[in-house]
Design an enzyme around this catalytic site. Structure first.
Site, PDB file in Angstrom:
ATOM      1  N   ASP A   1       0.817  -1.214   0.000  1.00 33.14           N
ATOM      2  CA  ASP A   1       0.000   0.000   0.000  1.00 33.14           C
ATOM      3  C   ASP A   1       0.857   1.273   0.000  1.00 33.14           C
ATOM      4  OD1 ASP A   1       0.985  -0.414   2.569  1.00 33.14           O
ATOM      5  OD2 ASP A   1      -0.971  -0.734   3.473  1.00 33.14           O
TER       6      ASP A   1
ATOM      7  N   ASP B   1      -7.215  -2.514  14.699  1.00 30.56           N
ATOM      8  CA  ASP B   1      -8.614  -2.784  14.326  1.00 30.56           C
ATOM      9  C   ASP B   1      -8.737  -4.007  13.412  1.00 30.56           C
ATOM     10  OD1 ASP B   1      -7.536  -1.810  11.986  1.00 30.56           O
ATOM     11  OD2 ASP B   1      -8.851  -0.068  11.823  1.00 30.56           O
TER      12      ASP B   1
ATOM     13  N   HIS C   1      -6.997  -4.527  10.610  1.00 26.81           N
ATOM     14  CA  HIS C   1      -6.775  -4.318   9.172  1.00 26.81           C
ATOM     15  C   HIS C   1      -5.490  -4.986   8.698  1.00 26.81           C
ATOM     16  CE1 HIS C   1      -4.538  -0.361  10.160  1.00 26.81           C
ATOM     17  NE2 HIS C   1      -3.669  -1.043   9.441  1.00 26.81           N
TER      18      HIS C   1
ATOM     19  N   GLU D   1      -9.481  -1.665   5.894  1.00 27.05           N
ATOM     20  CA  GLU D   1     -10.060  -1.373   7.206  1.00 27.05           C
ATOM     21  C   GLU D   1     -11.317  -2.226   7.425  1.00 27.05           C
ATOM     22  OE1 GLU D   1      -8.409   0.267   9.224  1.00 27.05           O
ATOM     23  OE2 GLU D   1      -7.773   2.255   8.576  1.00 27.05           O
TER      24      GLU D   1
HETATM   25  C1  GLP Z   1      -0.193   0.248   8.613  1.00 20.45           C
HETATM   26  C2  GLP Z   1       0.087  -0.624   7.409  1.00 20.45           C
HETATM   27  C3  GLP Z   1      -0.159  -2.069   7.723  1.00 20.45           C
HETATM   28  C4  GLP Z   1       0.517  -2.447   9.028  1.00 20.45           C
HETATM   29  C5  GLP Z   1      -0.060  -1.640  10.153  1.00 20.45           C
HETATM   30  C6  GLP Z   1       0.503  -2.000  11.517  1.00 20.45           C
HETATM   31  O1  GLP Z   1      -1.500   0.639   8.743  1.00 20.45           O
HETATM   32  N1  GLP Z   1      -0.714  -0.257   6.270  1.00 20.45           N
HETATM   33  O2  GLP Z   1       0.354  -2.839   6.653  1.00 20.45           O
HETATM   34  O3  GLP Z   1       0.320  -3.802   9.285  1.00 20.45           O
HETATM   35  O4  GLP Z   1       0.232  -0.299   9.859  1.00 20.45           O
HETATM   36  O5  GLP Z   1       1.691  -1.310  11.713  1.00 20.45           O
HETATM   37  P1  GLP Z   1       2.646  -1.430  12.984  1.00 20.45           P
HETATM   38  O6  GLP Z   1       3.519  -2.576  12.700  1.00 20.45           O
HETATM   39  O7  GLP Z   1       3.386  -0.131  13.008  1.00 20.45           O
HETATM   40  O8  GLP Z   1       1.787  -1.622  14.157  1.00 20.45           O
END
Ligand code: GLP
Length: 264
Positions: A67, A136, A138, A143
């Site tokens: 993404d 959440d 995702h 989402e």
């Molecule tokens: C973002 C990314 C996800 C990732 C999530 C959790 O929203 N788009 O791909 O899994 O963050 O990130 P973190 O590892 O910083 O908790």
């Protein structure tokens, strides 16, 4: 789902990165699906260290990222382009032309999403997809309420995600993300989660119903998923002891002669 629980983050990173390296060893031009976020940092560090010791060669590997924030300059330090170059790409011998991240400033957004899907198909699909998980539930930026079969498209970020990623509700509202259908096409999926703040999402993903309310729960339908956790992220799992036992005795199921030896 294979649930693997370690007491230290180091072991989590080692296990996730070994699986990525395993793919490159059996298929040097493997297509690696990459993720961003704090959780991934330790995995990239581990992969870089292996590369620097000459243990893994990325020269033929191809990458596709999950993404990117829509409308954000790729040079912006908060973009996923910047993240990937800073934390991984510039430290290994991947070829620039083998790296694919959604264009955050396309003239035609829908066209960019379709082109992204085509580019993944043209590479023969993703071999191994790394995933983190949002609080959440995702994955990518899919989402809660995301269609469980969606392809790459624009999604609107929730307040919770904005707060987690930017420390406030101010931040880019939209992102281009691989859809859940796109993610589910990967041959193998490795989801990594660390810390108590992920425990609720992890428990819904692994032991809850398959539901768009927890997008990661759809991974229950994928035939080859590894969920690699630290004990804090695993602490709400009801069947935690079972998962630990399965992992510790895995070799016996693959090599049944070990079973008969144990009985004696
Ligand atoms: C973002 C990314 C996800 C990732 C999530 C959790 O929203 N788009 O791909 O899994 O963050 O990130 P973190 O590892 O910083 O908790």
């Amino acid at each position: 789902m294979e649930i693997i629980i370690f007491s230290s983050e180091k072991e989590v990173f080692e296990e996730a990165s070994s699986r990525v390296v395993g793919w490159i060893q059996k298929k040097p031009n493997a297509v690696l699906g990459l993720a961003t976020g704090k959780t991934m940092l330790g995995i990239y560090k581990n992969l870089i260290a292996r590369h620097q010791k000459g243990r893994v060669d990325f020269s033929a590997a191809r990458t596709v990222n999950l993404d990117e924030y829509l409308g954000m300059d790729p040079e912006d330090p908060l973009s996923f382009h910047s993240y990937m170059f800073q934390h991984f790409f510039r430290h290994v011998n991947l070829k620039r032309e083998n790296i694919l991240i959604p264009d955050p400033l396309p003239d035609d957004v829908e066209g960019e999403c379709e082109a992204y899907e085509k580019a993944i198909r043209d590479r023969g699909g993703v071999d191994v997809q790394l995933l983190g998980i949002g609080r959440d539930g995702h994955i990518g930026f899919n989402e809660p309420s995301s269609s469980l079969q969606a392809r790459t498209r624009v999604k609107t970020l929730t307040d919770e995600t904005l707060k987690d990623n930017f420390g406030s509700r101010k931040g880019p509202r939209f992102a281009i993300t691989m859809g859940i259908g796109t993610i589910m096409d990967a041959r193998e999926i490795i989801l990594v989660a660390l810390g108590t703040e992920k425990a609720k999402a992890v428990s819904s993903m692994v032991e809850g119903p398959v539901s768009a309310s927890c997008p990661a729960s759809v991974l229950q339908l994928h035939p080859k998923v590894k969920v690699i956790l630290d004990t804090r992220a695993a602490h709400l799992l009801e069947r935690k002891d079972y998962y630990v036992w399965v992992w510790e005795h895995k070799k016996e199921a693959v090599k049944p002669h070990l079973l008969s030896r144990r009985k004696k």
